[in-house]
Design a protein around this motif. Structure first.
Motif, PDB file in Angstrom:
ATOM      1  N   SER A 149       0.826  -1.205   0.000  1.00  0.00           N
ATOM      2  CA  SER A 149       0.000   0.000   0.000  1.00  0.00           C
ATOM      3  C   SER A 149       0.863   1.258   0.000  1.00  0.00           C
ATOM      4  CB  SER A 149      -0.920  -0.016   1.214  1.00  0.00           C
ATOM      5  OG  SER A 149      -1.631   1.189   1.314  1.00  0.00           O
ATOM      6  N   LEU A 150       1.891   1.284   0.863  1.00  0.00           N
ATOM      7  CA  LEU A 150       2.791   2.441   0.904  1.00  0.00           C
ATOM      8  C   LEU A 150       3.525   2.620  -0.423  1.00  0.00           C
ATOM      9  CD1 LEU A 150       4.410   2.279   4.450  1.00  0.00           C
ATOM     10  CD2 LEU A 150       3.093   4.151   3.487  1.00  0.00           C
ATOM     11  N   ALA A 151       3.968   1.519  -1.015  1.00  0.00           N
ATOM     12  CA  ALA A 151       4.697   1.605  -2.279  1.00  0.00           C
ATOM     13  C   ALA A 151       3.808   2.194  -3.369  1.00  0.00           C
ATOM     14  CB  ALA A 151       5.200   0.223  -2.690  1.00  0.00           C
ATOM     15  N   LEU A 152       2.573   1.732  -3.466  1.00  0.00           N
ATOM     16  CA  LEU A 152       1.667   2.250  -4.491  1.00  0.00           C
ATOM     17  C   LEU A 152       1.304   3.715  -4.224  1.00  0.00           C
ATOM     18  CD1 LEU A 152      -0.646  -0.855  -4.989  1.00  0.00           C
ATOM     19  CD2 LEU A 152       1.135   0.000  -6.519  1.00  0.00           C
ATOM     20  N   ASP A 153       1.106   4.064  -2.971  1.00  0.00           N
ATOM     21  CA  ASP A 153       0.761   5.451  -2.635  1.00  0.00           C
ATOM     22  C   ASP A 153       1.918   6.394  -2.965  1.00  0.00           C
ATOM     23  OD1 ASP A 153      -0.973   7.460  -1.490  1.00  0.00           O
ATOM     24  OD2 ASP A 153       0.373   7.460   0.248  1.00  0.00           O
TER      25      ASP A 153
END
Length: 195
Positions: A149-153
């Motif tokens: 999730s952090l990587a995509l955000d």
């Protein structure tokens, strides 16, 4: 003879001048005393008139037609609403009101601007050519939903994202994200190197 007349005239003029100076000095002191005396006399007469007026008004043997009129009622302040009182206070204290308004206005503006700047999303800076210049290394397991999730955000906000991997399976998990700016970084962060 003319010189004697001139000397006599000078003597008379100097005497009159000094006498007028003396009179002026004494009249100043006398004026203060006479003003104080006049004030005291006027106060005593007013007090005596008030006592006589009160006794005549309360006397029952004097007919009403002769009695002096009753004194007017004392001025009762008109009840003002809160807003009217506040308006009167503002009118009397203009400088203080201006300072309060300026202080509150400036404080409100600063808080509003701070909150507005805080709401803006963090975006990565780009080079003049449009290429991405900021990168982030996420030290977490590629299998973890938080890391994904952090990587995509962060990729959506314009960062280059690198996630360290130790196996080919973890590298495959990152390529399954199908994000063009999320990359695998081939080294194992869980192994401890030899000292």
């Amino acid at each position: 003879m003319p010189q004697e007349n001139q000397d006599s005239l000078d003597y008379i003029v100097s005497s009159v001048t000094s006498l007028s100076e003396e009179l002026r000095r004494y009249s100043r002191g006398f004026g203060d005393v006479s003003n104080d005396f006049a004030d005291k006399v006027e106060r005593n007469f007013n007090d005596a008139a008030g006592v006589i007026r009160q006794s005549l008004t309360s006397a029952s043997w004097i007919p009403d037609s002769i009695k002096p009129p009753a004194p007017p009622p004392k001025h009762c302040p008109v009840q003002m609403s809160y807003l009217q009182k506040m308006g009167v206070w503002i009118d009397r204290n203009r400088a203080l009101t201006a300072a309060i308004v300026a202080f509150i206005g400036t404080g409100t503006f600063l808080v509003w601007r701070h909150k507005r700047l805080q709401r803006q999303k963090r975006r990565a800076r780009r080079a003049f050519t449009g290429a991405k210049t900021e990168l982030v290394v996420l030290a977490g397991s590629p299998h973890s939903p938080i890391t994904k999730s952090l990587a995509l955000d962060l990729e959506r906000k314009g960062f280059l994202v690198y996630i360290p991997v130790g196996t080919l399976g973890e590298e495959a998990v990152i390529s399954d994200l199908r994000a063009p700016d999320v990359h695998a970084l081939n080294f194992d962060i869980t192994s401890v190197g030899a000292p």
